[in-house]
Design a protein around this motif. Structure first.
Motif, PDB file in Angstrom:
ATOM      1  N   LEU A   1     -18.535 -14.908 -66.914  1.00 33.14           N
ATOM      2  CA  LEU A   1     -19.389 -14.196 -67.855  1.00 33.14           C
ATOM      3  C   LEU A   1     -18.755 -14.178 -69.234  1.00 33.14           C
ATOM      4  O   LEU A   1     -17.553 -14.365 -69.386  1.00 33.14           O
ATOM      5  CB  LEU A   1     -19.674 -12.769 -67.384  1.00 33.14           C
ATOM      6  CG  LEU A   1     -18.509 -11.807 -67.174  1.00 33.14           C
ATOM      7  CD1 LEU A   1     -18.046 -11.181 -68.473  1.00 33.14           C
ATOM      8  CD2 LEU A   1     -18.934 -10.688 -66.218  1.00 33.14           C
ATOM      9  N   CYS A   2     -19.609 -13.985 -70.247  1.00 34.19           N
ATOM     10  CA  CYS A   2     -19.162 -13.863 -71.623  1.00 34.19           C
ATOM     11  C   CYS A   2     -19.739 -12.583 -72.221  1.00 34.19           C
ATOM     12  O   CYS A   2     -20.897 -12.237 -71.968  1.00 34.19           O
ATOM     13  CB  CYS A   2     -19.600 -15.067 -72.460  1.00 34.19           C
ATOM     14  SG  CYS A   2     -18.673 -16.575 -72.103  1.00 34.19           S
ATOM     15  N   CYS A   3     -18.924 -11.911 -72.988  1.00 29.15           N
ATOM     16  CA  CYS A   3     -19.315 -10.644 -73.611  1.00 29.15           C
ATOM     17  C   CYS A   3     -19.135 -10.742 -75.128  1.00 29.15           C
ATOM     18  O   CYS A   3     -18.165 -11.349 -75.587  1.00 29.15           O
ATOM     19  CB  CYS A   3     -18.468  -9.496 -73.078  1.00 29.15           C
ATOM     20  SG  CYS A   3     -18.464  -9.373 -71.262  1.00 29.15           S
ATOM     21  N   PRO A   4     -20.074 -10.151 -75.887  1.00 32.33           N
ATOM     22  CA  PRO A   4     -21.235  -9.375 -75.442  1.00 32.33           C
ATOM     23  C   PRO A   4     -22.343 -10.283 -74.909  1.00 32.33           C
ATOM     24  O   PRO A   4     -22.294 -11.495 -75.092  1.00 32.33           O
ATOM     25  CB  PRO A   4     -21.667  -8.671 -76.728  1.00 32.33           C
ATOM     26  CG  PRO A   4     -21.253  -9.612 -77.819  1.00 32.33           C
ATOM     27  CD  PRO A   4     -19.963 -10.233 -77.357  1.00 32.33           C
ATOM     28  N   GLY A   5     -23.316  -9.644 -74.259  1.00 29.00           N
ATOM     29  CA  GLY A   5     -24.481 -10.392 -73.813  1.00 29.00           C
ATOM     30  C   GLY A   5     -24.689 -10.417 -72.318  1.00 29.00           C
ATOM     31  O   GLY A   5     -25.679 -10.971 -71.846  1.00 29.00           O
ATOM     32  N   ASN A   6     -23.749  -9.824 -71.534  1.00 29.68           N
ATOM     33  CA  ASN A   6     -23.901  -9.815 -70.085  1.00 29.68           C
ATOM     34  C   ASN A   6     -23.871  -8.369 -69.588  1.00 29.68           C
ATOM     35  O   ASN A   6     -22.995  -7.599 -69.968  1.00 29.68           O
ATOM     36  CB  ASN A   6     -22.778 -10.618 -69.436  1.00 29.68           C
ATOM     37  CG  ASN A   6     -23.013 -10.876 -67.956  1.00 29.68           C
ATOM     38  OD1 ASN A   6     -23.056  -9.950 -67.153  1.00 29.68           O
ATOM     39  ND2 ASN A   6     -23.173 -12.141 -67.590  1.00 29.68           N
ATOM     40  N   PRO A   7     -24.813  -7.973 -68.728  1.00 29.74           N
ATOM     41  CA  PRO A   7     -24.871  -6.582 -68.273  1.00 29.74           C
ATOM     42  C   PRO A   7     -23.674  -6.148 -67.438  1.00 29.74           C
ATOM     43  O   PRO A   7     -23.446  -4.951 -67.249  1.00 29.74           O
ATOM     44  CB  PRO A   7     -26.162  -6.526 -67.455  1.00 29.74           C
ATOM     45  CG  PRO A   7     -26.432  -7.949 -67.049  1.00 29.74           C
ATOM     46  CD  PRO A   7     -25.923  -8.783 -68.192  1.00 29.74           C
ATOM     47  N   PHE A   8     -22.875  -7.114 -66.951  1.00 28.12           N
ATOM     48  CA  PHE A   8     -21.720  -6.784 -66.116  1.00 28.12           C
ATOM     49  C   PHE A   8     -20.421  -6.704 -66.910  1.00 28.12           C
ATOM     50  O   PHE A   8     -19.344  -6.566 -66.325  1.00 28.12           O
ATOM     51  CB  PHE A   8     -21.568  -7.804 -64.978  1.00 28.12           C
ATOM     52  CG  PHE A   8     -22.729  -7.813 -64.026  1.00 28.12           C
ATOM     53  CD1 PHE A   8     -22.850  -6.829 -63.051  1.00 28.12           C
ATOM     54  CD2 PHE A   8     -23.695  -8.797 -64.113  1.00 28.12           C
ATOM     55  CE1 PHE A   8     -23.924  -6.837 -62.173  1.00 28.12           C
ATOM     56  CE2 PHE A   8     -24.773  -8.807 -63.235  1.00 28.12           C
ATOM     57  CZ  PHE A   8     -24.889  -7.820 -62.263  1.00 28.12           C
ATOM     58  N   CYS A   9     -20.503  -6.799 -68.230  1.00 26.88           N
ATOM     59  CA  CYS A   9     -19.291  -6.783 -69.062  1.00 26.88           C
ATOM     60  C   CYS A   9     -18.466  -5.523 -68.843  1.00 26.88           C
ATOM     61  O   CYS A   9     -17.231  -5.569 -68.839  1.00 26.88           O
ATOM     62  CB  CYS A   9     -19.679  -6.901 -70.539  1.00 26.88           C
ATOM     63  SG  CYS A   9     -20.269  -8.554 -71.018  1.00 26.88           S
ATOM     64  N   SER A  10     -19.135  -4.389 -68.646  1.00 30.41           N
ATOM     65  CA  SER A  10     -18.415  -3.125 -68.487  1.00 30.41           C
ATOM     66  C   SER A  10     -17.577  -3.085 -67.213  1.00 30.41           C
ATOM     67  O   SER A  10     -16.639  -2.293 -67.098  1.00 30.41           O
ATOM     68  CB  SER A  10     -19.401  -1.948 -68.497  1.00 30.41           C
ATOM     69  OG  SER A  10     -20.327  -2.061 -67.433  1.00 30.41           O
ATOM     70  N   GLN A  11     -17.881  -3.936 -66.239  1.00 33.27           N
ATOM     71  CA  GLN A  11     -17.112  -3.973 -65.006  1.00 33.27           C
ATOM     72  C   GLN A  11     -15.828  -4.781 -65.149  1.00 33.27           C
ATOM     73  O   GLN A  11     -14.927  -4.669 -64.332  1.00 33.27           O
ATOM     74  CB  GLN A  11     -17.958  -4.552 -63.869  1.00 33.27           C
ATOM     75  CG  GLN A  11     -19.204  -3.741 -63.542  1.00 33.27           C
ATOM     76  CD  GLN A  11     -19.943  -4.281 -62.335  1.00 33.27           C
ATOM     77  OE1 GLN A  11     -19.353  -4.843 -61.417  1.00 33.27           O
ATOM     78  NE2 GLN A  11     -21.275  -4.122 -62.328  1.00 33.27           N
ATOM     79  N   PHE A  12     -15.787  -5.608 -66.202  1.00 34.19           N
ATOM     80  CA  PHE A  12     -14.607  -6.429 -66.433  1.00 34.19           C
ATOM     81  C   PHE A  12     -13.680  -5.803 -67.451  1.00 34.19           C
ATOM     82  O   PHE A  12     -12.467  -5.830 -67.307  1.00 34.19           O
ATOM     83  CB  PHE A  12     -15.029  -7.820 -66.931  1.00 34.19           C
ATOM     84  CG  PHE A  12     -15.429  -8.766 -65.822  1.00 34.19           C
ATOM     85  CD1 PHE A  12     -14.582  -9.769 -65.422  1.00 34.19           C
ATOM     86  CD2 PHE A  12     -16.651  -8.631 -65.188  1.00 34.19           C
ATOM     87  CE1 PHE A  12     -14.941 -10.649 -64.402  1.00 34.19           C
ATOM     88  CE2 PHE A  12     -17.034  -9.496 -64.183  1.00 34.19           C
ATOM     89  CZ  PHE A  12     -16.186 -10.508 -63.776  1.00 34.19           C
ATOM     90  N   PHE A  13     -14.269  -5.266 -68.532  1.00 35.04           N
ATOM     91  CA  PHE A  13     -13.465  -4.843 -69.673  1.00 35.04           C
ATOM     92  C   PHE A  13     -13.750  -3.373 -70.008  1.00 35.04           C
ATOM     93  O   PHE A  13     -14.834  -2.898 -69.813  1.00 35.04           O
ATOM     94  CB  PHE A  13     -13.756  -5.716 -70.890  1.00 35.04           C
ATOM     95  CG  PHE A  13     -13.660  -7.187 -70.603  1.00 35.04           C
ATOM     96  CD1 PHE A  13     -12.436  -7.782 -70.377  1.00 35.04           C
ATOM     97  CD2 PHE A  13     -14.807  -7.966 -70.519  1.00 35.04           C
ATOM     98  CE1 PHE A  13     -12.351  -9.137 -70.099  1.00 35.04           C
ATOM     99  CE2 PHE A  13     -14.736  -9.325 -70.256  1.00 35.04           C
ATOM    100  CZ  PHE A  13     -13.501  -9.914 -70.038  1.00 35.04           C
TER     101      PHE A  13
END
Length: 265
Positions: free
Chosen positions: A253-265
């Protein structure tokens, strides 16, 4: 027509970059550049330019006409990692110097990717390597020109290596392999000329650590945590993105732009 530029560094000391020409201990001399098979019908003739800079400033050099843009009211964040081993509070300061480019020289805005793998768990008093990990180039930066790579770990890191590959099971071309790599002063390796990742290709990277502490260490942003990431600088800019590959989560995944970003970072 294909236009390319090449940079040559002439200095007495080895600056640790490609295309270094030693002065051989001489203080003066003549530099001659020869061109072959020039198209005399082409209205664009080859040019040569030179300037004197300090070796310490080589890391601030971007490709000709390329610059990072800072918009009006835009915030610039300086992030540092410090460990205070004393029993007293310490005041820490940091500075950053911005060198402006005349509008007439500006051609392309630079961007960057911060790519890595958060699947890190280092047992106390152990050495470990993560990778090689393949991460396909995100589609939004397909076709851009990459001109520099910087590896990043925290205090237990001993090495970061990066290669560009034409596919997950394809052929690798090393682009970042620094002898005696240092986590506290990681080298930036510049690519001259810049390279383009092939369609369907991406980066393959590895990180190594030696955890000499009494505690297990996991992924995180704290100086007491660890990371396995690298910066990839490119142009023309499509934005700045943090991208991660995770076998644990089974996703890229790449952030911003992915709804799962908060689970990684």
């Amino acid at each position: 027509t294909l236009f390319r530029s090449y940079t040559i560094v002439v200095s007495k000391a080895d600056p640790g970059v490609a295309n270094w020409v030693s002065t051989g201990g001489l203080n003066q001399g003549t530099l001659s550049i020869r061109f072959q098979d020039i198209d005399l019908e082409n209205f664009v003739a080859p040019t040569v330019s030179a300037r004197v800079i300090k070796l310490a400033d080589l890391d601030t050099e971007l490709p000709s006409g390329v610059a990072f843009a800072v918009g009006a009211t835009q915030m610039v964040r300086l992030e540092m990692h410090y460990i205070n081993p004393t029993s007293e509070d310490l005041e820490v300061q940091a500075t950053s110097t911005f060198v402006s480019m005349p509008d007439a020289e500006f051609k392309d805005e630079a961007g960057f990717l911060f790519l890595g793998d958060p699947d890190i768990k280092l047992a106390a008093h152990s050495s470990q390597t993560l990778g090689p990990v393949f991460m396909k180039l995100p589609s939004m930066v397909q076709g851009v020109n990459f001109f520099g790579i910087t590896g990043h770990t925290h205090q237990w890191g001993t090495n970061v290596s990066v290669a560009v590959s034409d596919s997950k099971n394809g052929t690798d071309k090393p682009i970042y392999d620094v002898p005696n790599w240092s986590w506290s002063e990681p080298a930036t390796v510049y690519q001259d000329p810049p390279f383009v990742v092939p369609d369907g290709g991406g980066f393959r990277f590895s990180c190594s650590w030696n955890n000499t502490s009494d505690k297990d260490v996991k992924f995180g942003e704290s100086a007491n945590d660890e990371m396995c990431f690298f910066w990839a600088y490119y142009y023309p800019s499509k934005g700045a993105f943090v991208c991660a590959h995770s076998t644990k989560f089974g996703a890229d995944l790449c952030c911003p732009g992915n709804p799962f970003c908060s689970q990684f970072f």
